[in-house]
Design a protein around this motif. Structure first.
Motif, PDB file in Angstrom:
ATOM      1  N   UNK A   1       0.776  -0.954  -0.208  1.00 45.79           N
ATOM      2  CA  UNK A   1       0.383  -0.192  -0.067  1.00 45.79           C
ATOM      3  C   UNK A   1       0.813   1.371   0.051  1.00 45.79           C
ATOM      4  N   UNK A   2       1.675   1.368   0.853  1.00 44.01           N
ATOM      5  CA  UNK A   2       2.345   2.998   1.452  1.00 44.01           C
ATOM      6  C   UNK A   2       3.004   3.198   0.141  1.00 44.01           C
ATOM      7  N   UNK A   3       4.171   1.343  -1.046  1.00 40.50           N
ATOM      8  CA  UNK A   3       4.760   1.692  -1.854  1.00 40.50           C
ATOM      9  C   UNK A   3       4.380   2.155  -2.860  1.00 40.50           C
ATOM     10  N   UNK A   4       2.740   1.400  -3.487  1.00 39.03           N
ATOM     11  CA  UNK A   4       1.961   1.720  -4.946  1.00 39.03           C
ATOM     12  C   UNK A   4       1.231   3.221  -4.456  1.00 39.03           C
ATOM     13  N   UNK A   5       1.311   3.438  -3.557  1.00 42.04           N
ATOM     14  CA  UNK A   5       0.260   4.966  -3.151  1.00 42.04           C
ATOM     15  C   UNK A   5       0.859   5.887  -4.271  1.00 42.04           C
ATOM     16  N   UNK A   6       2.705   5.431  -3.648  1.00 44.06           N
ATOM     17  CA  UNK A   6       3.256   6.706  -3.389  1.00 44.06           C
ATOM     18  C   UNK A   6       3.253   6.693  -5.155  1.00 44.06           C
TER      19      UNK A   6
ATOM     20  N   UNK B   1       1.002   5.497  -8.151  1.00 41.63           N
ATOM     21  CA  UNK B   1      -0.016   5.508  -8.574  1.00 41.63           C
ATOM     22  C   UNK B   1      -0.356   7.339  -8.359  1.00 41.63           C
ATOM     23  N   UNK B   2      -0.319   8.311  -6.817  1.00 43.45           N
ATOM     24  CA  UNK B   2      -0.574   9.155  -6.880  1.00 43.45           C
ATOM     25  C   UNK B   2       0.101   9.797  -7.810  1.00 43.45           C
ATOM     26  N   UNK B   3       1.935   9.696  -7.184  1.00 43.51           N
ATOM     27  CA  UNK B   3       2.171  10.468  -8.871  1.00 43.51           C
ATOM     28  C   UNK B   3       2.205  10.539 -10.306  1.00 43.51           C
ATOM     29  N   UNK B   4       1.426   9.254 -10.415  1.00 40.69           N
ATOM     30  CA  UNK B   4       1.118   9.325 -11.892  1.00 40.69           C
ATOM     31  C   UNK B   4       0.036   9.533 -12.090  1.00 40.69           C
ATOM     32  N   UNK B   5      -1.187   9.901 -10.968  1.00 40.53           N
ATOM     33  CA  UNK B   5      -2.268  10.718 -12.064  1.00 40.53           C
ATOM     34  C   UNK B   5      -1.862  12.175 -11.581  1.00 40.53           C
ATOM     35  N   UNK B   6      -1.092  12.697 -10.452  1.00 41.32           N
ATOM     36  CA  UNK B   6      -0.715  14.000  -9.946  1.00 41.32           C
ATOM     37  C   UNK B   6       0.083  14.708 -11.269  1.00 41.32           C
ATOM     38  N   UNK B   7       1.118  14.012 -11.760  1.00 41.35           N
ATOM     39  CA  UNK B   7       2.135  14.068 -12.940  1.00 41.35           C
ATOM     40  C   UNK B   7       1.308  14.555 -14.062  1.00 41.35           C
ATOM     41  N   UNK B   8       0.291  13.191 -14.284  1.00 38.73           N
ATOM     42  CA  UNK B   8      -0.602  13.781 -15.809  1.00 38.73           C
ATOM     43  C   UNK B   8      -1.496  15.150 -15.605  1.00 38.73           C
ATOM     44  N   UNK B   9      -1.871  15.350 -14.146  1.00 41.58           N
ATOM     45  CA  UNK B   9      -2.808  16.045 -14.424  1.00 41.58           C
ATOM     46  C   UNK B   9      -2.373  17.368 -15.031  1.00 41.58           C
TER      47      UNK B   9
ATOM     48  N   UNK C   1      -7.207   9.335  -4.618  1.00 43.51           N
ATOM     49  CA  UNK C   1      -7.542  10.283  -5.591  1.00 43.51           C
ATOM     50  C   UNK C   1      -7.588  11.122  -5.042  1.00 43.51           C
ATOM     51  N   UNK C   2      -7.549  11.274  -4.306  1.00 43.30           N
ATOM     52  CA  UNK C   2      -7.393  12.904  -2.343  1.00 43.30           C
ATOM     53  C   UNK C   2      -5.416  13.715  -2.769  1.00 43.30           C
ATOM     54  N   UNK C   3      -5.163  12.438  -2.666  1.00 45.27           N
ATOM     55  CA  UNK C   3      -3.556  12.986  -2.479  1.00 45.27           C
ATOM     56  C   UNK C   3      -3.224  13.841  -3.710  1.00 45.27           C
ATOM     57  N   UNK C   4      -3.904  13.279  -5.141  1.00 45.51           N
ATOM     58  CA  UNK C   4      -3.481  13.444  -6.806  1.00 45.51           C
ATOM     59  C   UNK C   4      -4.227  15.073  -6.992  1.00 45.51           C
ATOM     60  N   UNK C   5      -5.285  14.954  -6.637  1.00 41.64           N
ATOM     61  CA  UNK C   5      -5.979  15.851  -6.428  1.00 41.64           C
ATOM     62  C   UNK C   5      -5.476  17.632  -5.696  1.00 41.64           C
ATOM     63  N   UNK C   6      -4.464  17.526  -4.853  1.00 44.22           N
ATOM     64  CA  UNK C   6      -3.939  17.892  -4.161  1.00 44.22           C
ATOM     65  C   UNK C   6      -2.455  17.923  -4.547  1.00 44.22           C
ATOM     66  N   UNK C   7      -2.218  17.553  -5.429  1.00 47.18           N
ATOM     67  CA  UNK C   7      -0.733  17.416  -5.357  1.00 47.18           C
ATOM     68  C   UNK C   7      -0.458  18.446  -7.121  1.00 47.18           C
ATOM     69  N   UNK C   8      -1.796  18.359  -7.735  1.00 48.20           N
ATOM     70  CA  UNK C   8      -0.952  18.641  -9.672  1.00 48.20           C
ATOM     71  C   UNK C   8      -0.737  20.329  -9.686  1.00 48.20           C
ATOM     72  N   UNK C   9      -1.520  20.923  -8.695  1.00 44.34           N
ATOM     73  CA  UNK C   9      -1.743  22.164  -9.100  1.00 44.34           C
ATOM     74  C   UNK C   9      -0.215  23.021  -8.890  1.00 44.34           C
ATOM     75  N   UNK C  10       0.701  22.760  -7.441  1.00 42.71           N
ATOM     76  CA  UNK C  10       1.642  23.597  -7.849  1.00 42.71           C
ATOM     77  C   UNK C  10       3.045  23.296  -8.955  1.00 42.71           C
ATOM     78  N   UNK C  11       2.970  21.809  -9.551  1.00 44.88           N
ATOM     79  CA  UNK C  11       3.844  21.152 -10.855  1.00 44.88           C
ATOM     80  C   UNK C  11       2.906  22.176 -11.827  1.00 44.88           C
ATOM     81  N   UNK C  12       1.605  21.692 -11.965  1.00 47.39           N
ATOM     82  CA  UNK C  12       1.563  22.569 -13.324  1.00 47.39           C
ATOM     83  C   UNK C  12       1.244  24.040 -12.914  1.00 47.39           C
ATOM     84  N   UNK C  13       2.056  25.221 -12.569  1.00 49.08           N
ATOM     85  CA  UNK C  13       2.181  26.019 -12.766  1.00 49.08           C
ATOM     86  C   UNK C  13       3.640  26.129 -12.969  1.00 49.08           C
ATOM     87  N   UNK C  14       4.200  25.253 -12.487  1.00 50.09           N
ATOM     88  CA  UNK C  14       6.353  25.542 -13.082  1.00 50.09           C
ATOM     89  C   UNK C  14       5.708  25.151 -14.321  1.00 50.09           C
TER      90      UNK C  14
END
Length: 771
Positions: free
Chosen positions: A143-148, A150-158, A215-228
């Motif tokens: 759970x700990x390694x895959x959630x990192x 998967x959340x990163x992949x979704x966040x990075x894609x967004x 899903x929550x982690x992905x939605x919260x994690x994308x805005x900063x990277x997207x602006x950059x």
């Protein structure tokens, strides 16, 4: 990636980090096999059992321990009571990945847990229910390694999708995406995560909790990277290699993902390296607060919450801190590996001084591809040059008859942009009614100061202007109207018929692509079935033709491994790769030294004769333009001020050089007086060009006073009038107090024809002109 392991030998910290990360993920994948027991298997009489792995002369064994105080769970080891650890032995039955039934474990002390006559092995001790902590950490890694990841992949894609679209298209898209991202960034990340999680049901099972937290982690994690990403894409999309991609009709998504996103690979790699452990730590925090993974599932965060409940527990049973060391190992591993990957994928830092990391392989010598007229792979019939009685060239012919329609005919071309200055939307008149024709095999030179409209005029021909540009007028190529054509229809012109090279060769190429890949991409635009080997042979032949020897060997090099002159030759070769008929050279010699300038000019002259291509040559140097061009067009303020054969400009230059010097006395710029009819702006350009043999101690360098006309607020009448030393009252138009596009258009002097196929826009020479 074939050389990545060799590269890591010079970065031992990165190599160790990679090994640690691979080991942890390998353990995660084969968790059922590695763990001796299931995470829910309990040994009721062994609460808080200490680690009991013993390494003796007979190998690893599990040492027995007896409880001496059941209040604080103190244990005493039983001397001589050892149970041998067996590897690949039968133990608790399980299903590998939930599919394959199996019983063998990596190690165990018996065929089944709790079986009479066996004693369990606790490598890291047991928890408050007597469950093996090592087995629970192994299962919790899933759970700990895959959630990192998967959340990163979704966040990075967004981030890539929304940030890339925002930066690439701008306008309303940019505004909408940025406001949406700012909404998420207004609230601190952890508070927003806790708020969103609190809205969900507390009775969700483990699978639902895992999905919702991801899903929550992905939605919260994308805005900063997207602006950059948005900011970097916004800057990179103005680079010449992106304009080249537009010229080759590459679709916008391919340009974003294939050309722009790789430029920020270092940023993305670092972002991934930080995001994965960051999301793991966030999940750990949620689980520690009771808002994350719940029983019967297990994660590293839930282990810390359940086992390290008090300081007393941690003091009495220090092995309960083991999940923290796993978290620390993952975090440091990704950080150090991210540093190594960032440097490796940046071609500027791949090779370090003083240490040769790679053994350079010398490609086998291959015979050069000969270019024979009519038989070579890049053969093109030489131009049929007709000469007059005096030996001068006349109009080109086709099949023995003069060509009726010119290759390119531009008529009344106007280009405007709407920009925001402060709170006011201003219309910028970059080009105002430009007209000219270009015959086959002819070289047209365009000169003028920066901001005169030269580049905008030529970029309008292949349709490379941004969508915000408003283009009016007519552009006909071989008699066919191409202005405002749809993108798909422009494909038959861009690259194939109209090629373009830019001012700064170092910025005209994707720095992460070697030259072989650049040529392969270009050839496949016109011939998708071409093989890589055939494309490289054609590319080598083109490089030899453009004066770059050993072209096949240089195709594996990156742009920063070439000089400016070599890059410009490669740019010309790329323009010829699809046998273009018109080559637009936008200040191709400005960034080069004088010697290389002469070589590039000679190369263009040679290609003009051998390939019969037409060239539009843009430059600030009017002397250089006069040397290469058949005709010259002088532009200022978006207007054609003068146009004619280059011989007329050469004669004017001789008058400037031999006539009265342009002296600057009492603050006034004085152009030379002569009987040669020439526009005052042309005279000023010629006078401002330094002459060979002059010295600053004898003659001061001449500059044109004043500033270039502002295309957003053009002057009424002649735009050069405020700077013209020969200006009269009539030059400012009939309404000198009016400043606006409409009034200026009415008062602009019209172009008048002169003898010798010349036109001039000046009221001072109207008496010498025939309309």
């Amino acid at each position: 990636m074939k050389r990545f392991l060799n590269y890591l030998k010079a970065r031992p910290l990165g190599l160790v980090s990679l090994i640690v990360i691979l080991f942890l993920y390998l353990v995660m994948i084969f968790a059922e096999f590695v763990a001796p027991y299931k995470p829910t298997t309990t040994f009721g009489s062994m609460t808080y059992h200490p680690p009991n792995l013993h390494i003796g002369s007979e190998g690893p064994a599990a040492q027995e321990a007896r409880v001496i105080n059941s209040v604080n769970w103190k244990y005493a080891r039983v001397r001589g009571a050892y149970h041998g650890v067996r590897f690949l032995a039968r133990g608790e039955p399980y299903k590998l990945w939930g599919l394959i039934p199996a019983e063998r474990h990596l190690f165990t002390t018996g065929p089944a847990a709790g079986l009479s006559g066996t004693y369990p092995i606790f490598i890291l001790g047991a928890d408050h229910l007597g469950r093996d902590l090592f087995s629970r950490i192994v299962y919790g890694s899933r759970i700990s390694l895959t959630i990192g990841f998967i959340a990163t992949a979704i966040s990075l894609f967004l981030s890539m999708l929304l940030g890339g679209l925002s930066g690439f298209f701008g306008g309303l898209t940019d505004w909408t995406v940025m406001r949406f991202s700012e909404f998420f960034m207004l609230i601190p990340g952890l508070y927003l995560i806790l708020f969103l999680r609190s809205l969900l049901s507390s009775t969700m099972d483990s699978g639902q909790s895992y999905m919702m937290i991801t899903i929550i982690l992905s939605l919260v994690g994308w805005p900063g990277s997207a602006r950059t990403i948005r900011g970097m894409v916004h800057a990179i999309k103005r680079e010449e290699f992106v304009m080249n991609a537009h010229l080759e009709m590459i679709p916008s998504p391919v340009i974003i993902l294939g050309h722009i996103i790789p430029q920020i690979a270092s940023l993305l790699i670092v972002s991934i390296a930080l995001s994965v452990p960051g999301f793991i730590m966030t999940e750990t925090t949620l689980s520690y607060l009771g808002l994350g993974i719940v029983d019967p599932a297990v994660s590293w965060g839930s282990l810390i919450r359940r086992d390290i409940s008090t300081i007393s527990n941690l003091r009495n049973f220090p092995w309960l801190l083991s999940p923290v060391w796993a978290l620390l190992a993952v975090t440091l591993g990704f950080n150090f590996l991210g540093d190594a990957l960032r440097d490796y994928y940046d071609p500027y830092h791949t090779v370090f001084r003083g240490r040769r990391l790679f053994k350079r392989r010398t490609p086998k010598d291959e015979s050069a591809v000969a270019l024979h007229t009519g038989t070579g792979i890049l053969a093109r019939e030489p131009a049929v040059q007709n000469t007059g009685p005096d030996g001068s060239e006349t109009a080109p012919q086709h099949n023995g008859a003069p060509i009726s329609a010119p290759l390119l005919a531009v008529k009344d071309l106007s280009v405007s942009f709407t920009v925001l200055r402060g709170n006011e939307a201003v219309s910028v008149q970059a080009v105002r009614g430009v007209s000219f024709t270009l015959e086959r095999g002819e070289i047209l030179g365009i000169v003028g100061e920066s901001g005169s409209g030269k580049s905008v005029t030529t970029q309008a021909i292949p349709g490379l202007l941004p969508e915000s540009a408003v283009v009016n007028g007519s552009i006909k190529y071989e008699g066919e109207e191409i202005i405002n054509l749809e993108t798909e229809k422009l494909r038959s012109y861009r690259g194939r018929k109209i090629g373009m090279i830019f001012q700064e060769p170092g910025r005209s190429y994707d720095p992460l692509q070697n030259m072989g890949s650049v040529f392969l991409e270009t050839f496949r635009n016109s011939d998708p079935a071409i093989t890589r080997e055939a494309a490289l042979k054609k590319a080598a032949a083109l490089l030899n033709e453009t004066g770059l020897p050993n072209g096949r060997e240089r195709l594996s090099n990156f742009p920063h491994q070439f000089s400016g002159g070599q890059l410009q030759r490669i740019g010309i070769a790329l323009a010829l790769a699809q046998s273009c008929e018109l080559l637009i050279a936008d200040e191709p010699t400005t960034a080069l030294d004088v010697t290389i300038q002469a070589q590039i000019v000679d190369l263009l002259k040679t290609l003009r004769k051998t390939r019969r291509i037409s060239i539009i040559f843009i430059s600030h140097d009017i002397d250089l333009v006069a040397d290469i061009s058949d005709r010259i067009m002088v532009m200022y303020g978006g207007l054609v001020m003068e146009s004619g054969p280059s011989k007329a400009f050469t004669a004017a230059a001789q008058v400037v050089a031999t006539g009265p010097a342009n002296a600057v006395t009492d603050g006034t710029h004085r152009a030379p007086s002569s009987d040669v009819v020439s526009h005052p702006y042309t005279k000023a350009l010629l006078a401002a060009s330094p002459r060979f043999g002059t010295h600053y101690s004898g003659t001061r360098l001449i500059s044109i006073p004043g500033k270039v006309s502002d295309p957003a607020r053009p002057e009424p009448g002649c735009p050069f009038a405020p700077r013209c030393p020969e200006a009269q009252h009539s030059c400012a138009g009939n309404s000198p107090t009016k400043v606006g596009v409409a009034s200026c258009a009415q008062d602009i002097p019209s172009l008048r024809s002169l003898l010798g196929d010349r036109v001039i826009r000046c009221v001072l020479h109207s008496e010498k002109a025939g309309v």
